[in-house]
Design a protein around this motif. Structure first.
Motif, PDB file in Angstrom:
ATOM      1  N   ILE A 131       0.780  -1.124  -0.143  1.00 46.28           N
ATOM      2  CA  ILE A 131       0.029  -0.052  -0.162  1.00 46.28           C
ATOM      3  C   ILE A 131       0.743   1.383  -0.104  1.00 46.28           C
ATOM      4  N   VAL A 132       0.638   2.201  -1.091  1.00 42.17           N
ATOM      5  CA  VAL A 132       1.421   3.429  -1.106  1.00 42.17           C
ATOM      6  C   VAL A 132       0.441   4.340  -0.915  1.00 42.17           C
ATOM      7  N   VAL A 133       0.647   5.601  -0.199  1.00 43.30           N
ATOM      8  CA  VAL A 133      -0.283   6.800   0.023  1.00 43.30           C
ATOM      9  C   VAL A 133       0.514   7.868  -0.485  1.00 43.30           C
ATOM     10  N   LEU A 134       0.015   8.353  -1.771  1.00 39.53           N
ATOM     11  CA  LEU A 134       0.573   9.770  -2.291  1.00 39.53           C
ATOM     12  C   LEU A 134      -0.070  10.940  -1.894  1.00 39.53           C
ATOM     13  N   LEU A 135       0.577  11.769  -1.138  1.00 41.87           N
ATOM     14  CA  LEU A 135      -0.007  12.977  -0.536  1.00 41.87           C
ATOM     15  C   LEU A 135       0.465  14.308  -1.104  1.00 41.87           C
ATOM     16  N   ASP A 136       1.291  14.166  -2.080  1.00 40.12           N
ATOM     17  CA  ASP A 136       1.725  15.329  -3.113  1.00 40.12           C
ATOM     18  C   ASP A 136       1.774  14.875  -4.631  1.00 40.12           C
ATOM     19  N   GLN A 137       1.819  15.930  -5.325  1.00 41.38           N
ATOM     20  CA  GLN A 137       1.893  15.436  -6.749  1.00 41.38           C
ATOM     21  C   GLN A 137       3.354  15.170  -7.118  1.00 41.38           C
ATOM     22  N   LEU A 138       3.508  14.271  -7.963  1.00 38.92           N
ATOM     23  CA  LEU A 138       4.998  13.570  -8.253  1.00 38.92           C
ATOM     24  C   LEU A 138       5.587  14.866  -9.304  1.00 38.92           C
ATOM     25  N   ASN A 139       7.019  14.877  -9.515  1.00 42.18           N
ATOM     26  CA  ASN A 139       7.460  15.585 -10.254  1.00 42.18           C
ATOM     27  C   ASN A 139       7.192  14.999 -11.680  1.00 42.18           C
ATOM     28  N   ARG A 140       6.930  15.775 -12.715  1.00 39.15           N
ATOM     29  CA  ARG A 140       6.591  15.517 -13.994  1.00 39.15           C
ATOM     30  C   ARG A 140       7.602  14.656 -14.527  1.00 39.15           C
ATOM     31  N   LYS A 141       8.944  15.011 -14.280  1.00 35.88           N
ATOM     32  CA  LYS A 141      10.042  14.229 -14.900  1.00 35.88           C
ATOM     33  C   LYS A 141      10.373  12.961 -14.095  1.00 35.88           C
ATOM     34  N   PRO A 191       3.425  -3.304   5.800  1.00 35.92           N
ATOM     35  CA  PRO A 191       3.921  -1.915   6.068  1.00 35.92           C
ATOM     36  C   PRO A 191       2.978  -1.035   4.937  1.00 35.92           C
ATOM     37  N   ILE A 192       2.759   0.201   5.444  1.00 32.91           N
ATOM     38  CA  ILE A 192       2.189   1.392   4.452  1.00 32.91           C
ATOM     39  C   ILE A 192       3.546   2.297   3.941  1.00 32.91           C
ATOM     40  N   THR A 193       3.420   2.503   2.840  1.00 27.84           N
ATOM     41  CA  THR A 193       4.531   3.571   2.593  1.00 27.84           C
ATOM     42  C   THR A 193       3.718   4.882   2.259  1.00 27.84           C
ATOM     43  N   VAL A 194       4.146   6.079   2.940  1.00 32.67           N
ATOM     44  CA  VAL A 194       3.530   7.121   2.762  1.00 32.67           C
ATOM     45  C   VAL A 194       4.398   8.133   2.145  1.00 32.67           C
TER      46      VAL A 194
END
Length: 213
Positions: free
Chosen positions: A50-60, A139-142
């Motif tokens: 499980i991965v929790v993404l709380l911000d936008q990733l870099n386009r590159k 584990p959860i990755t945040v």
């Protein structure tokens, strides 16, 4: 454990232990172009499904591509399944010498690198993550842009509610202090504490909605 030459075993991440069995959390920052392989190596080696993404990733620096597109680097291959929900993506992470694993990535359309999520949005996200974790465990990755601000709040709220169910008490300060032992950059602003209490208040006022948290 599975890093390849010329890389080493370092990544800018910390492990935060939970209050229940098998509930540890990996906290890290959005990867740079040269550290994407380190990110997925960490996820794979710690069997974090499980991965929790709380911000936008870099386009590159994409961590995956579009539906059925293959992202390949070093010893890994990432494929996004035909996930109907963009806020709950299904990925297949494969290693050339090991078994593939299924990854669920949780995020929200409300994600904004400059602003924190509304409390109800964060609680809804946490509810979805918790429901998934009860099935998959592990584990959860945040992930957030700096590896401490938004991710720190998400992890703190999860642990506070987890501890509340065990001890029948709310202790924000103790939870945060435990986290700061692992990463002192967690909760450096008073507003973060205030936001946490606001989320807890909303949780308690809507306990039927968030019963599965």
């Amino acid at each position: 454990m599975s890093y390849s030459k010329p890389r080493n075993d370092y990544i800018n991440a910390v492990i935060i232990p939970g209050y229940t069995y098998d509930s540890k959390i990996l906290v890290t920052q959005c990867p740079l172009e040269e550290t994407v392989v380190d990110f997925w190596t960490m996820v794979y080696d710690h069997n974090s499904s499980i991965v929790v993404l709380l911000d936008q990733l870099n386009r590159k620096t994409p961590l995956w591509l579009g539906r059925q597109e293959v992202l390949q680097f070093k010893d890994f291959t990432i494929v996004q399944d035909n996930s109907p929900n963009p806020e709950e993506l299904k990925l297949i992470l494969s290693h050339k010498e090991k078994d593939p694993m299924s990854i669920t990535v949780f995020t929200t359309s409300k994600v904004n690198n400059d602003a924190i999520l509304p409390s109800n949005v964060l609680l809804d996200l946490l509810k979805k993550v918790t429901e998934c974790w009860k099935i998959q465990k592990g584990p959860i990755t945040v992930v957030c842009s700096d590896g401490c601000s938004k991710s720190g709040i998400f992890v703190a709220l999860k642990l506070i509610l987890e501890k509340m169910k065990i001890d029948d008490e709310i202790d924000v300060f103790q939870v945060v202090r435990t986290m700061q032992v692992r990463r002192p950059e967690f909760f450096t602003e008073f507003d973060q504490y205030e936001y946490c209490y606001r989320c807890i208040k909303e949780y308690l006022e809507n306990d039927s909605v968030y019963a599965n948290l």
